[in-house]
Design an enzyme around this catalytic site. Structure first.
Site, PDB file in Angstrom:
ATOM      1  N   GLU A 171       0.782  -1.052  -0.258  1.00  0.00           N
ATOM      2  CA  GLU A 171      -0.006   0.022  -0.062  1.00  0.00           C
ATOM      3  C   GLU A 171       0.918   1.178   0.075  1.00  0.00           C
ATOM      4  O   GLU A 171       1.863   1.484   0.722  1.00  0.00           O
ATOM      5  CB  GLU A 171      -0.908   0.029   1.284  1.00  0.00           C
ATOM      6  CG  GLU A 171      -1.822   1.054   1.183  1.00  0.00           C
ATOM      7  CD  GLU A 171      -3.151   1.065   2.118  1.00  0.00           C
ATOM      8  OE1 GLU A 171      -3.616  -0.126   2.432  1.00  0.00           O
ATOM      9  OE2 GLU A 171      -3.961   1.750   2.141  1.00  0.00           O
ATOM     10  N   GLU A 295     -10.718   4.448   8.734  1.00  0.00           N
ATOM     11  CA  GLU A 295     -10.821   4.250   7.558  1.00  0.00           C
ATOM     12  C   GLU A 295     -11.446   2.810   7.518  1.00  0.00           C
ATOM     13  O   GLU A 295     -10.828   1.985   6.589  1.00  0.00           O
ATOM     14  CB  GLU A 295      -9.557   4.346   6.687  1.00  0.00           C
ATOM     15  CG  GLU A 295      -9.020   5.810   6.931  1.00  0.00           C
ATOM     16  CD  GLU A 295      -7.790   5.954   5.938  1.00  0.00           C
ATOM     17  OE1 GLU A 295      -6.793   5.221   5.891  1.00  0.00           O
ATOM     18  OE2 GLU A 295      -7.476   7.233   5.775  1.00  0.00           O
ATOM     19  N   ASP A 389      -2.574  14.151   7.029  1.00  0.00           N
ATOM     20  CA  ASP A 389      -2.236  12.892   6.712  1.00  0.00           C
ATOM     21  C   ASP A 389      -0.888  13.312   5.958  1.00  0.00           C
ATOM     22  O   ASP A 389      -1.096  12.967   4.375  1.00  0.00           O
ATOM     23  CB  ASP A 389      -3.200  12.310   5.662  1.00  0.00           C
ATOM     24  CG  ASP A 389      -2.975  10.908   5.402  1.00  0.00           C
ATOM     25  OD1 ASP A 389      -1.897  10.324   5.961  1.00  0.00           O
ATOM     26  OD2 ASP A 389      -3.742  10.187   4.790  1.00  0.00           O
ATOM     27  N   GLU A 417       3.835   9.126  -0.649  1.00  0.00           N
ATOM     28  CA  GLU A 417       2.486   9.094  -1.024  1.00  0.00           C
ATOM     29  C   GLU A 417       1.753  10.455  -1.614  1.00  0.00           C
ATOM     30  O   GLU A 417       1.456  10.575  -2.596  1.00  0.00           O
ATOM     31  CB  GLU A 417       1.576   8.395   0.150  1.00  0.00           C
ATOM     32  CG  GLU A 417       0.147   8.539  -0.194  1.00  0.00           C
ATOM     33  CD  GLU A 417      -0.920   8.067   0.859  1.00  0.00           C
ATOM     34  OE1 GLU A 417      -0.020   7.681   2.000  1.00  0.00           O
ATOM     35  OE2 GLU A 417      -1.990   8.052   0.742  1.00  0.00           O
TER      36      GLU A 417
HETATM   37  O1  GCW Z   1      -2.297   8.178   4.333  1.00  0.00           O
HETATM   38  C1  GCW Z   1      -3.479   7.255   4.423  1.00  0.00           C
HETATM   39  C2  GCW Z   1      -3.483   6.471   3.077  1.00  0.00           C
HETATM   40  C3  GCW Z   1      -3.830   4.893   3.367  1.00  0.00           C
HETATM   41  C4  GCW Z   1      -3.120   4.363   4.679  1.00  0.00           C
HETATM   42  C5  GCW Z   1      -3.709   5.531   5.729  1.00  0.00           C
HETATM   43  C6  GCW Z   1      -3.095   5.038   7.065  1.00  0.00           C
HETATM   44  C7  GCW Z   1      -2.706   2.437   5.450  1.00  0.00           C
HETATM   45  O2  GCW Z   1      -3.828   6.830   1.986  1.00  0.00           O
HETATM   46  O3  GCW Z   1      -3.335   4.015   2.354  1.00  0.00           O
HETATM   47  O4  GCW Z   1      -3.489   3.095   5.115  1.00  0.00           O
HETATM   48  O5  GCW Z   1      -3.369   6.888   5.517  1.00  0.00           O
HETATM   49  O6  GCW Z   1      -2.144   5.843   7.542  1.00  0.00           O
HETATM   50  O7  GCW Z   1      -3.717   4.444   7.769  1.00  0.00           O
END
Ligand code: GCW
Length: 724
Positions: A171, A295, A389, A417
């Protein structure tokens, strides 16, 4: 064909392929090539004639092996091992209160012309770190004359978090598939596992979470635990513990229970038995990392229990064995989301009503701050560096300093990311340092985030820094060669929070490429400026979360169609005819109230707020006068353009060194920089054209005009962008 001919052909092919692969980046910063400074080489050879390392534990054997490879490579002659009395480089176990369980001292002493280098530590592991430090000195071509250093880590848990799935997809991974080949484990030990451990040990990383936080319960079944044990056995001599992610609903999914309620005795018992099974296979198992009620992941709130209830249940299961729980604070309001009954999929409830007034910025704090003091001693709460994030720039998470009775572990993200993914060169040390150096004022002036994370400000016994890994099975590990520098950064910063970004870059460049002064100086500058360039071409002046949905590749500030309001870029930039930005002052969401008054005062006034964070905290008029004298709109245009120019400058710098870098690595970086330039232009053009529909102002004439329309940028689709 005669045998000789076949042999000759084989040899030629071998020679050719070794040359071909000689500099593909696989060796990371542990290249150990022969010292290219003849005078220094003579000096080194004079000093380093033989080495003494006593004992034969697995770690001691690793030290010997590393010295053999390292010194033989660097000096060009086979290194000799001798006993303590005659050797010139001596490793000794001592009993010293200052060195602790992982620290070491290293120094040189010259008596009547003979130099001796002595490395001391309380433990084999300390000696291992001392060994890598010594090899680093040589790789960096440092003087060995009369020096003396004591070094011990400031942070106890220094971890890589792999978001690797059991099917080997990663991921948010941009460097190939997972390096864990679960299918061939436990019997097949890939050389990569060993080289991974060496690399980590060389920078002080002492733990690895093998699996994705979006967890799969199967890793806790006995078949997989045996595979995990094989990795643990491989890493142990290098001082690295393994950790796993625990899916909260595992008792249901693999245990056959009806519930995963943390207060239910059968659930508690299930985890206790599971922990016992794990520790039988892996006596030094580190513990669990958990993403719960976030999530779509299941968690204690499914049973109306708190995060503390969930964490404590797991903490009790691993406590008898010295295990720890890292419970993530990456949560946002679950009222707009509910997990499915069978916990099988991450499902968003499309009919749920978005809470318009809520600000995702505030939600982790709202859920976790009230739980301070309720966690067991072996629980750390793992907090992302910023409130949203892993954006190119975020203010620090207000949880730092707010939960004083709980050890808070830092979570950074190495994998890029939101930082241009695999193609963009972004050196992250300045980002990490910016957060660590920020004053939270929670215990008066000087309450910097670094002191909260290392446990010194609020006196905690355990402390941790983790970062989401950027490693995959690409030959050079990180896809983008410069991603290696970010991996290197994690280790160095977790060991010593005071080390500067500049020093980290310097060390990495010298070991990875060259000690040539001009090269080191120029590439260091390139690296140090890379993060600000990226902020500028993606999210200047405090913009955030304006990337495309799902894969997060590229700009999509217009995006507004996701089921949760707070997943959409429009929620974050709030551009309208009046201006742009998210009002988080008292007139808006008042997220600023989560900080100490001193911090709040720094940001709450639109005229005095640090412009780097302006749109994080204010909805600002397009004609607002910026410190430069420009309007906000003009400033925005200029910043976006500066970002593009920054990348072009990086290209020019890199291109100067064609003759100083091997062809393979030179070309790779060059090609990626040219992709990065195109992407920077894309970000600038797409964002300016879109925001212009609100500002209705002209793009200043000095700035390159977008050569495409907004419709064109909106039409771009990347169904197979990686990492999603
Ligand atoms: O940054 C976001 C990502 C998800 C990730 C989530 C997290 C693993 O888009 O892919 O999941 O955070 O940190 O839990």
């Amino acid at each position: 064909m005669t045998r000789q001919l076949i042999l000759a052909i084989t040899l030629i092919v071998l020679l050719f392929t070794t040359r071909l692969f000689a500099e593909d980046g696989y060796r990371l910063w542990l290249r150990y090539d022969k010292i290219d400074n003849p005078a220094l080489l003579i000096q080194y050879k004079k000093i380093i004639q033989s080495v003494s390392v006593k004992g034969n534990s697995p770690t001691i054997n690793v030290i010997r092996q590393e010295l053999k490879n390292g010194l033989t490579g660097l000096l060009g002659d086979e290194i000799k091992f001798a006993d303590t009395e005659t050797a010139s480089v001596i490793f000794i176990k001592v009993t010293s209160p200052t060195l602790g369980a992982e620290g070491f001292s290293i120094g040189s002493n010259t008596v009547s012309g003979k130099t001796t280098i002595i490395i001391k530590a309380n433990t084999d592991k300390g000696l291992l770190y001392g060994c890598f430090y010594f090899l680093r000195l040589l790789q960096m071509q440092q003087s060995l004359d009369n020096f003396s250093i004591i070094s011990a880590p400031e942070i106890k848990l220094r971890l890589l978090d792999h978001w690797d799935n059991l099917n080997r997809s990663v991921e948010r991974g941009y460097a190939g598939i997972s390096i864990w080949n679960w299918h061939t484990l436990p019997d097949y030990i890939d050389q990569r596992y060993i080289d991974y451990a060496r690399a980590n040990a060389s920078i002080g990383i002492n733990g690895t979470v093998l699996t994705n936080v979006n967890a799969n319960a199967l890793v806790l079944t006995s078949m997989y635990l045996n595979k995990v044990a094989a990795l643990a056995n491989t890493f142990r001599p290098y001082g690295i513990k393994v950790y796993l992610t625990a899916r909260f609903s595992s008792p249901i999914e693999i245990g056959g229970l009806k519930t995963a309620d943390p207060i239910d005795p059968s659930v508690q018992q299930w985890w206790k038995v599971k922990a016992k099974e794990i520790y039988k296979l892996i006596p030094d198992f580190g513990g669990f990392l958990v993403k719960a009620n976030s999530e779509g992941q299941p968690g204690p709130q499914n049973y109306n229990r708190t995060h503390a209830d969930g964490a404590n249940m797991l903490a009790d299961a691993v406590a008898p064995y010295g295990g720890i729980i890292m419970w993530r604070a990456f949560v946002y309001d679950v009222r707009v989301q509910k997990a499915t009954e069978d916990y099988g999929a991450d499902v968003v409830d499309k009919n749920a009503v978005p809470i318009a007034s809520a600000d995702r910025f505030k939600q982790a704090y709202e859920q976790f701050k009230p739980l301070d003091g309720q966690f067991r001693k072996n629980v750390l709460v793992q907090v992302k560096n910023g409130p949203i994030d892993f954006q190119p720039r975020e203010p620090f998470s207000p949880l730092f300093g707010a939960m004083q009775q709980t050890p808070l572990m830092m979570e950074f993200q190495l994998t890029q990311e939101y930082l241009g993914q695999g193609t963009n060169l972004v050196f992250e040390a300045p980002l990490f340092k910016e957060v660590l150096n920020t004053d939270t004022y929670t215990k008066g002036k000087g309450s910097v985030v670094a002191k909260i994370v290392d446990g010194s400000l609020y006196t905690h016994d355990i402390s941790g820094m983790a970062a989401v890994s950027n490693i995959g099975n690409d030959r050079n590990w990180t896809g983008n060669l410069f991603g290696q520098a970010n991996w290197y950064t994690l280790g160095r910063l977790a060991w010593n929070g005071n080390i500067s970004s500049e020093q980290i870059a310097d060390e990495w460049i010298r070991q990875t490429f060259s000690n040539s002064k001009i090269f080191v100086d120029d590439i260091k500058e390139l690296m140090l400026n890379s993060r600000e360039a990226m902020v500028n071409y993606m999210t200047p002046l405090g913009l955030h979360h304006i990337m495309a949905n799902g894969h997060h590749y590229g700009p999509a500030p217009w995006s507004d169609n996701l089921p949760r309001a707070d997943w959409n870029p429009v929620y974050y930039h709030r551009a309208d005819a009046a201006g742009i930005g998210f009002d988080r002052t008292a007139t808006g969401s008042n997220a600023l109230a989560q900080y100490a008054p001193e911090v709040r005062r720094l940001y709450e006034n639109v005229n005095t707020c640090d412009e780097k964070f302006l749109l994080w905290f204010h909805h600002v008029s397009w004609t607002h006068k910026m410190r430069s004298g420009r309007t906000l709109w003009d400033e925005l245009c200029n910043k976006y353009n500066d970002g593009v120019l920054g990348v072009r400058k990086m290209q020019n710098t890199w291109n100067k060194f064609e003759n100083m870098v091997d062809k393979e690595r030179f070309e790779q970086v060059k090609m990626l920089l040219s992709i990065q330039e195109k992407e920077a232009v894309w970000w600038r053009n797409a964002c300016l054209l879109y925001f212009q529909t609100f500002s209705k102002m002209e793009i200043p004439t000095a700035i390159e005009k977008p050569d495409r329309t907004l419709e064109y940028y909106k039409s771009l689709k990347f169904p197979y962008a990686p990492g999603n």
